[in-house]
Scaffold this motif. Structure first.
Motif, mmCIF file in Angstrom:
data_model
loop_
_atom_site.group_PDB
_atom_site.id
_atom_site.type_symbol
_atom_site.label_atom_id
_atom_site.label_comp_id
_atom_site.label_asym_id
_atom_site.label_seq_id
_atom_site.Cartn_x
_atom_site.Cartn_y
_atom_site.Cartn_z
ATOM 1 N N MET A 154 86.531 23.342 94.406
ATOM 2 C CA MET A 154 88.458 23.130 94.207
ATOM 3 C C MET A 154 89.154 21.756 95.184
ATOM 4 O O MET A 154 88.242 21.862 96.600
ATOM 5 C CB MET A 154 89.423 23.902 94.093
ATOM 6 C CG MET A 154 88.405 24.764 92.660
ATOM 7 S SD MET A 154 89.548 24.293 91.348
ATOM 8 C CE MET A 154 91.690 23.930 91.613
ATOM 9 N N ALA B 103 78.809 7.674 85.253
ATOM 10 C CA ALA B 103 79.659 8.331 86.628
ATOM 11 C C ALA B 103 80.159 10.319 85.516
ATOM 12 O O ALA B 103 79.728 11.545 86.221
ATOM 13 C CB ALA B 103 80.779 8.446 86.954
ATOM 14 N N PHE B 104 80.505 10.345 84.775
ATOM 15 C CA PHE B 104 81.244 11.616 83.933
ATOM 16 C C PHE B 104 80.141 12.199 83.289
ATOM 17 O O PHE B 104 79.384 13.869 83.450
ATOM 18 C CB PHE B 104 82.269 10.945 82.816
ATOM 19 C CG PHE B 104 83.782 10.919 83.030
ATOM 20 C CD1 PHE B 104 83.916 12.345 83.195
ATOM 21 C CD2 PHE B 104 83.461 9.617 83.237
ATOM 22 C CE1 PHE B 104 85.864 12.051 84.059
ATOM 23 C CE2 PHE B 104 85.505 9.724 83.833
ATOM 24 C CZ PHE B 104 85.844 10.718 84.348
ATOM 25 N N THR C 211 76.639 11.978 84.669
ATOM 26 C CA THR C 211 75.509 12.619 85.769
ATOM 27 C C THR C 211 76.133 14.013 86.416
ATOM 28 O O THR C 211 75.657 14.990 86.425
ATOM 29 C CB THR C 211 75.853 11.524 86.692
ATOM 30 O OG1 THR C 211 75.208 10.311 86.072
ATOM 31 C CG2 THR C 211 74.503 12.219 87.843
ATOM 32 N N VAL C 212 77.839 14.465 86.842
ATOM 33 C CA VAL C 212 78.599 15.190 87.037
ATOM 34 C C VAL C 212 78.247 16.209 85.734
ATOM 35 O O VAL C 212 77.928 17.425 86.334
ATOM 36 C CB VAL C 212 79.674 14.912 87.053
ATOM 37 C CG1 VAL C 212 80.729 16.413 88.342
ATOM 38 C CG2 VAL C 212 79.756 13.669 89.168
ATOM 39 N N THR D 223 74.660 17.887 86.305
ATOM 40 C CA THR D 223 74.135 18.206 88.191
ATOM 41 C C THR D 223 75.180 19.937 87.395
ATOM 42 O O THR D 223 74.601 20.441 88.375
ATOM 43 C CB THR D 223 74.687 16.766 88.499
ATOM 44 O OG1 THR D 223 75.882 16.782 88.855
ATOM 45 C CG2 THR D 223 73.527 16.059 88.612
ATOM 46 N N ARG D 224 76.381 19.634 86.854
ATOM 47 C CA ARG D 224 77.650 20.486 87.376
ATOM 48 C C ARG D 224 77.165 21.970 86.519
ATOM 49 O O ARG D 224 77.456 22.915 86.627
ATOM 50 C CB ARG D 224 78.844 19.787 87.627
ATOM 51 C CG ARG D 224 78.683 19.956 88.869
ATOM 52 C CD ARG D 224 80.376 19.711 89.563
ATOM 53 N NE ARG D 224 80.564 18.939 90.563
ATOM 54 C CZ ARG D 224 81.421 18.613 91.315
ATOM 55 N NH1 ARG D 224 82.744 19.611 90.492
ATOM 56 N NH2 ARG D 224 81.585 18.403 92.820
ATOM 57 N N HIS D 225 76.738 21.096 85.217
ATOM 58 C CA HIS D 225 77.283 22.318 83.820
ATOM 59 C C HIS D 225 75.126 22.388 83.120
ATOM 60 O O HIS D 225 75.314 23.442 82.724
ATOM 61 C CB HIS D 225 77.858 21.594 83.314
ATOM 62 C CG HIS D 225 79.206 21.661 84.124
ATOM 63 N ND1 HIS D 225 80.358 23.117 83.859
ATOM 64 C CD2 HIS D 225 79.716 20.527 84.468
ATOM 65 C CE1 HIS D 225 81.021 22.649 84.967
ATOM 66 N NE2 HIS D 225 81.228 21.325 84.506
#
Lengths: 142, 140
Positions: free
Chosen positions: B1, B129-130, B132-133, B136-138
């Motif tokens: 966060m 970019a959205f 890629t994140v 990688t995160r979900h």
């Protein structure tokens, strides 16, 4: 004179990045993580910057020329070619991986994080590569 | 966060905008960091190397100046995955110069000039970019 002015303007840009929180890749990555720990701050940075630049450019570009140069160097191209799609697509993937775009990466350099020290030289190599390709004769447009 | 900081981000953004306006007023140039940093590397096409270098030195010195002026340390969280950061750096450096701009050149300056090319570029890099994140995160 130009050197001193550029130093001050670069410093101002960097302080803007620091105050806005954009020199912290975690904040950028959280902006990009809409479905997770979303932090909308980056939209406010872009908003503040675009509002000031939009208004400021109106006044500045009414002048005949800049204070220290003979003319304004403005991009003149308006066509949408493959480079304006491929380049940003590649840039966005890297931005999403590391949370750094070029300005914040350079600004973060003096904080000495290992990730930054790995990122910046690689970024410069990437830039050099793209410049070398740009220097090659471009295929003739149909 | 990370903490949502609308006012600080708006104020910092305004400073970035002011910097872009000043560079246009004095030098008649777009404040695009990939353009300024990229042109410090060969091939060299015009004069102005020392001015660009001065700009980049100012940029690099900013956290030190900020820390000195306010006494507050600049905090950040950077991934220490060296291989990933090298890959990210290569992609960011190549992509931003190949596409003639990054977040500052296309995002800030281009949108302020109502440039259609910059709008397209900004939408494309935001989208990848959205994505890629998200992956990688979900997904991974």
């Amino acid at each position: 004179m130009s050197i001193l002015i550029n130093l001050v303007i670069g410093l101002l840009f960097g302080v803007g990045l620091v105050i806005s929180g954009m020199s912290d890749p975690a904040k950028v990555l959280n902006f990009l993580d809409v479905f997770g720990t979303w932090d909308p701050s980056l939209a406010f940075v872009m908003g503040g910057a675009v509002i000031v630049a939009f208004i400021g450019y109106r006044f500045v570009l009414k002048r005949d020329k800049p204070l220290l140069a003979d003319r304004f160097h403005l991009p003149t191209r308006t066509d949408i070619d493959s480079r304006i799609l491929i380049g940003p697509a590649i840039f966005g993937i890297g931005w999403g991986l590391g949370g750094f775009c070029p300005g914040p990466a350079l600004t973060a350099l003096s904080l000495g994080a290992i990730g930054t020290l790995a990122f910046v030289p690689a970024m410069l190599i990437g830039m050099w590569g793209a410049r070398m390709i740009g220097a090659l004769p471009q295929p003739r447009r149909a | 966060m990370t903490e949502f900081t609308p006012l600080a981000s708006l104020a910092g953004g305004a400073l970035i905008g002011l910097s872009a306006v000043l560079l246009m007023a004095f030098e008649g140039r777009i404040a695009g960091i990939s353009g300024i940093a990229g042109r410090l590397l060969p091939p060299y096409e015009d004069a102005g190397f020392r001015s660009r270098l001065a700009f980049v030195i100012g940029l690099i010195a900013a956290p030190l100046a900020y820390g000195f002026a306010t006494g507050a340390p600049v905090t950040q969280t950077v991934s220490s995955n060296v291989a990933m950061m090298v890959a990210a750096g290569l992609l960011v450096g190549f992509g931003s110069v190949y596409g003639n701009g990054c977040t500052s050149g296309h995002g800030v300056c281009g949108l302020s000039r109502l440039s259609a090319r910059s709008l397209v570029a900004t939408i494309v890099f935001m989208a990848t970019a959205f994505f890629t994140v998200f992956v990688t995160r979900h997904v991974l």
